[in-house]
Design a protein around this motif. Structure first.
Motif, PDB file in Angstrom:
ATOM      1  N   PRO A   1       6.083  43.954 -10.248  1.00 21.84           N
ATOM      2  CA  PRO A   1       6.373  45.072 -11.148  1.00 21.84           C
ATOM      3  C   PRO A   1       7.205  46.161 -10.485  1.00 21.84           C
ATOM      4  CG  PRO A   1       4.086  45.143 -10.410  1.00 21.84           C
ATOM      5  CD  PRO A   1       4.647  43.835  -9.943  1.00 21.84           C
ATOM      6  N   PHE A   2       7.178  46.206  -9.148  1.00 23.02           N
ATOM      7  CA  PHE A   2       7.929  47.245  -8.437  1.00 23.02           C
ATOM      8  C   PHE A   2       9.432  47.029  -8.622  1.00 23.02           C
ATOM      9  CE2 PHE A   2       4.166  45.908  -5.849  1.00 23.02           C
ATOM     10  CZ  PHE A   2       3.316  46.888  -6.327  1.00 23.02           C
ATOM     11  N   LEU A   3       9.887  45.758  -8.581  1.00 20.06           N
ATOM     12  CA  LEU A   3      11.294  45.472  -8.806  1.00 20.06           C
ATOM     13  C   LEU A   3      11.685  45.774 -10.247  1.00 20.06           C
ATOM     14  CD1 LEU A   3      14.034  44.283  -7.949  1.00 20.06           C
ATOM     15  CD2 LEU A   3      13.154  42.027  -8.567  1.00 20.06           C
TER      16      LEU A   3
ATOM     17  N   LEU B   1      -3.241  37.560  -1.540  1.00 23.82           N
ATOM     18  CA  LEU B   1      -3.732  36.225  -1.222  1.00 23.82           C
ATOM     19  C   LEU B   1      -2.903  35.593  -0.107  1.00 23.82           C
ATOM     20  CD1 LEU B   1      -5.533  33.765  -1.789  1.00 23.82           C
ATOM     21  CD2 LEU B   1      -3.926  33.098  -3.598  1.00 23.82           C
ATOM     22  N   PHE B   2      -1.602  35.781  -0.139  1.00 27.04           N
ATOM     23  CA  PHE B   2      -0.719  35.268   0.909  1.00 27.04           C
ATOM     24  C   PHE B   2      -1.137  35.815   2.274  1.00 27.04           C
ATOM     25  CE2 PHE B   2       3.218  35.582   3.465  1.00 27.04           C
ATOM     26  CZ  PHE B   2       3.649  34.265   3.422  1.00 27.04           C
ATOM     27  N   MET B   3      -1.541  37.067   2.312  1.00 33.51           N
ATOM     28  CA  MET B   3      -1.928  37.687   3.580  1.00 33.51           C
ATOM     29  C   MET B   3      -3.330  37.273   4.014  1.00 33.51           C
ATOM     30  SD  MET B   3      -0.402  41.558   3.090  1.00 33.51           S
ATOM     31  CE  MET B   3      -0.786  42.028   4.776  1.00 33.51           C
ATOM     32  N   ASP B   4      -4.237  37.069   3.064  1.00 35.53           N
ATOM     33  CA  ASP B   4      -5.652  36.882   3.398  1.00 35.53           C
ATOM     34  C   ASP B   4      -6.085  35.433   3.578  1.00 35.53           C
ATOM     35  OD1 ASP B   4      -5.894  39.611   3.233  1.00 35.53           O
ATOM     36  OD2 ASP B   4      -6.817  39.611   1.242  1.00 35.53           O
TER      37      ASP B   4
ATOM     38  N   ILE C   1       0.814  46.304  -2.921  1.00 38.06           N
ATOM     39  CA  ILE C   1       1.076  44.869  -3.009  1.00 38.06           C
ATOM     40  C   ILE C   1       0.345  44.296  -4.218  1.00 38.06           C
ATOM     41  CG2 ILE C   1       1.470  44.588  -0.536  1.00 38.06           C
ATOM     42  CD1 ILE C   1      -1.320  43.454  -0.269  1.00 38.06           C
ATOM     43  N   THR C   2       0.796  43.138  -4.653  1.00 39.49           N
ATOM     44  CA  THR C   2       0.216  42.481  -5.815  1.00 39.49           C
ATOM     45  C   THR C   2      -0.938  41.581  -5.376  1.00 39.49           C
ATOM     46  OG1 THR C   2       1.619  40.526  -5.684  1.00 39.49           O
ATOM     47  CG2 THR C   2       2.517  42.453  -6.847  1.00 39.49           C
ATOM     48  N   PRO C   3      -1.771  41.111  -6.331  1.00 38.80           N
ATOM     49  CA  PRO C   3      -2.867  40.193  -5.960  1.00 38.80           C
ATOM     50  C   PRO C   3      -2.375  38.913  -5.287  1.00 38.80           C
ATOM     51  CG  PRO C   3      -3.255  41.111  -8.146  1.00 38.80           C
ATOM     52  CD  PRO C   3      -1.884  41.556  -7.736  1.00 38.80           C
ATOM     53  N   LYS C   4      -1.240  38.361  -5.737  1.00 40.36           N
ATOM     54  CA  LYS C   4      -0.729  37.140  -5.111  1.00 40.36           C
ATOM     55  C   LYS C   4      -0.231  37.418  -3.698  1.00 40.36           C
ATOM     56  CE  LYS C   4       0.476  34.498  -9.244  1.00 40.36           C
ATOM     57  NZ  LYS C   4       1.550  33.822 -10.012  1.00 40.36           N
TER      58      LYS C   4
ATOM     59  N   THR D   1      10.246  38.075   0.454  1.00 33.80           N
ATOM     60  CA  THR D   1      10.690  38.513   1.779  1.00 33.80           C
ATOM     61  C   THR D   1       9.885  39.726   2.239  1.00 33.80           C
ATOM     62  OG1 THR D   1      12.919  37.687   1.363  1.00 33.80           O
ATOM     63  CG2 THR D   1      12.675  39.297   3.122  1.00 33.80           C
ATOM     64  N   PHE D   2       9.609  40.611   1.302  1.00 32.48           N
ATOM     65  CA  PHE D   2       8.822  41.812   1.625  1.00 32.48           C
ATOM     66  C   PHE D   2       7.460  41.437   2.171  1.00 32.48           C
ATOM     67  CE2 PHE D   2       5.360  44.464  -0.037  1.00 32.48           C
ATOM     68  CZ  PHE D   2       5.575  45.640   0.660  1.00 32.48           C
ATOM     69  N   ILE D   3       6.741  40.542   1.471  1.00 28.32           N
ATOM     70  CA  ILE D   3       5.374  40.237   1.903  1.00 28.32           C
ATOM     71  C   ILE D   3       5.372  39.410   3.185  1.00 28.32           C
ATOM     72  CG2 ILE D   3       5.002  38.096   0.608  1.00 28.32           C
ATOM     73  CD1 ILE D   3       2.575  41.093   1.144  1.00 28.32           C
ATOM     74  N   GLN D   4       6.409  38.605   3.402  1.00 23.61           N
ATOM     75  CA  GLN D   4       6.501  37.857   4.662  1.00 23.61           C
ATOM     76  C   GLN D   4       6.632  38.830   5.840  1.00 23.61           C
ATOM     77  OE1 GLN D   4       5.748  34.916   6.113  1.00 23.61           O
ATOM     78  NE2 GLN D   4       7.419  33.631   5.295  1.00 23.61           N
TER      79      GLN D   4
END
Length: 441
Positions: A193-195, A13-16, A7-10, A33-36
């Protein structure tokens, strides 16, 4: 359980974050959608017995996005999906998949309690849908509570998302607001960057979109969005600081009246037909006597050429035989009827928003707005195209229509520009020392 995801730093942050309301939004392709979905899984595992709800506007949208995303991410060893109830079971925790297609659909959650509610594409929901569901985040379980959203700019909830998260202050910082804390995390394509690695042509394909849509989805620019009607509106161009208006400019008032809202705007026009909106009244729940008094008090003895209003205010009421216009007149406020041609009025407003050369060559729009007219500045760029008639604006959310409708009545009223004050002959005369000889013919 060890989950091996990059996962990316942003996204981290969304998770933490401890913020109560969170919006991770902006550019398309930012991994929202992935991080949600991942955050919901981690929360369910960490807080056993927790209850979460993931929402889309329709269930078909859930089936195209969030359901397949969770199917791909959630390990069968810890998670099972009930396809009839649309609920993930993760140990003692649950993640429910839901939808709110209409305003009435919120009632299906009337007695529900959730620890976290997640809006996938928050801007697809109206403000009232969003705020009602916040009240469902409650309970006695000792878990952190959140409303976590992802979104792209645009759609019916754009103005709500922008005012709630973007306009409150700097991004990436938690802001304390009425009702709790809020955090906006801007999503950029570069943040995923993964996309870009898996689909390097994605950005190139986006360039085929219309310019305003490309800017909204590529840059995550909240001043542009998909479906926006007045793409001409630029805050830096159309919003100005108040200045002293010359007394000889023509002054008009345009009103949109209903019990749900009185929206009235004072507009001054110079001799070159440049107009400025300089005063605003925006107040609900005023009966006609109260509305008339409010307008007359706000007028401050300005010399008004015409009070523009739509023709439906001349419809006579069955019980009294009088129209709204008649009743306003009884309180000393005489309205001027406009035709209320929607598309023609919007096109004239678009024309006025276009920058044109001033007398000194400076590009300036034919309509500007004092920065004190907060509701007009908020609602005008929020209007969307009508899906059935792209030449017209959408009438929902209705709250966004009052101010722009009033300005449309001003345009529809064909206001005349001001006349320069006549200079008297004696104003040309001065002493011989100052003017030399003056000849008369």
């Amino acid at each position: 359980m060890n989950l091996d995801f990059q996962i990316t730093p942003k996204q981290q942050l969304f998770m933490d974050t401890d913020a109560f309301e969170v919006l991770y939004g902006g550019a398309a392709g930012g991994g929202k959608t992935f991080i949600q979905a991942l955050d919901a899984l981690v929360y369910a595992l960490r807080y056993q017995g927790s209850r979460q709800l993931i929402l889309r506007r329709t269930f078909k949208e859930l089936e195209r996005s969030m359901v397949p995303q969770t199917m791909e991410l959630y390990p069968a060893s810890v998670a099972s999906y009930n396809t009839s109830k649309h609920i993930w079971k993760i140990g003692k925790s649950t993640i429910e998949m839901g939808y709110i297609a209409t305003e009435g659909d919120v009632q299906q959650y009337q007695s529900a309690e959730y620890d976290v509610i997640r809006f996938d594409e928050m801007t697809h929901f109206t403000e009232s849908m969003y705020t009602y569901m916040i009240s469902r985040v409650r309970g006695t379980r000792p878990f952190p509570r959140h409303v976590k959203s992802t979104a792209n700019p645009g759609s019916v909830g754009h103005t709500n998302a922008k005012s709630r998260f973007i306009d409150i202050g700097a991004p990436m910082e938690v802001h304390r607001c009425e009702g709790g804390t809020r955090l906006f995390i801007p999503a950029k394509l570069e943040d995923n960057p993964f996309l870009l690695t898996k689909d390097p042509q994605y950005e190139e394909r986006m360039k085929n979109l219309p310019r305003e849509i490309y800017i909204a989805l590529r840059e995550g620019n909240w001043d542009y969005y998909v479906g926006q009607y007045f793409t001409e509106f630029k805050r830096e161009l159309h919003v100005v600081r108040p200045f002293e208006i010359p007394a000889w400019w023509r002054r008009y008032v345009a009103i949109d009246y209903g019990l749900d809202m009185l929206a009235a705007y004072w507009i001054a026009v110079d001799e070159n037909d440049y107009a400025v909106v300089y005063r605003e009244v925006y107040q609900p729940d005023l009966i006609i006597p109260e509305a008339a008094k409010r307008l007359l008090n706000a007028n401050c003895n300005d010399d008004i050429t015409a009070w523009f209003a739509p023709k439906d205010l001349w419809n006579r009421r069955q019980e009294t035989g009088k129209s709204v216009s008649d009743l306003f007149a009884e309180y000393g406020l005489y309205l001027s009827k406009v035709s209320n041609g929607r598309v023609a009025g919007w096109y004239e407003l678009k024309r006025r928003l276009q920058p044109v050369p001033d007398v000194d060559g400076t590009l300036r729009p034919k309509l500007q707005i004092f920065d004190t007219c907060l509701n007009l500045i908020r609602t005008l760029p929020g209007l969307q195209h009508n899906e059935k008639n792209p030449n017209d604006t959408a009438t929902e959310p209705h709250e966004l229509t009052h101010g722009p409708d009033a300005i449309r009545y001003f345009c529809d009223g064909c206001p005349l520009p001001a006349e320069l004050p006549r200079v008297r002959d004696e104003d040309y005369l001065s002493t011989e020392e100052e003017m030399g000889n003056v000849f008369s013919y």
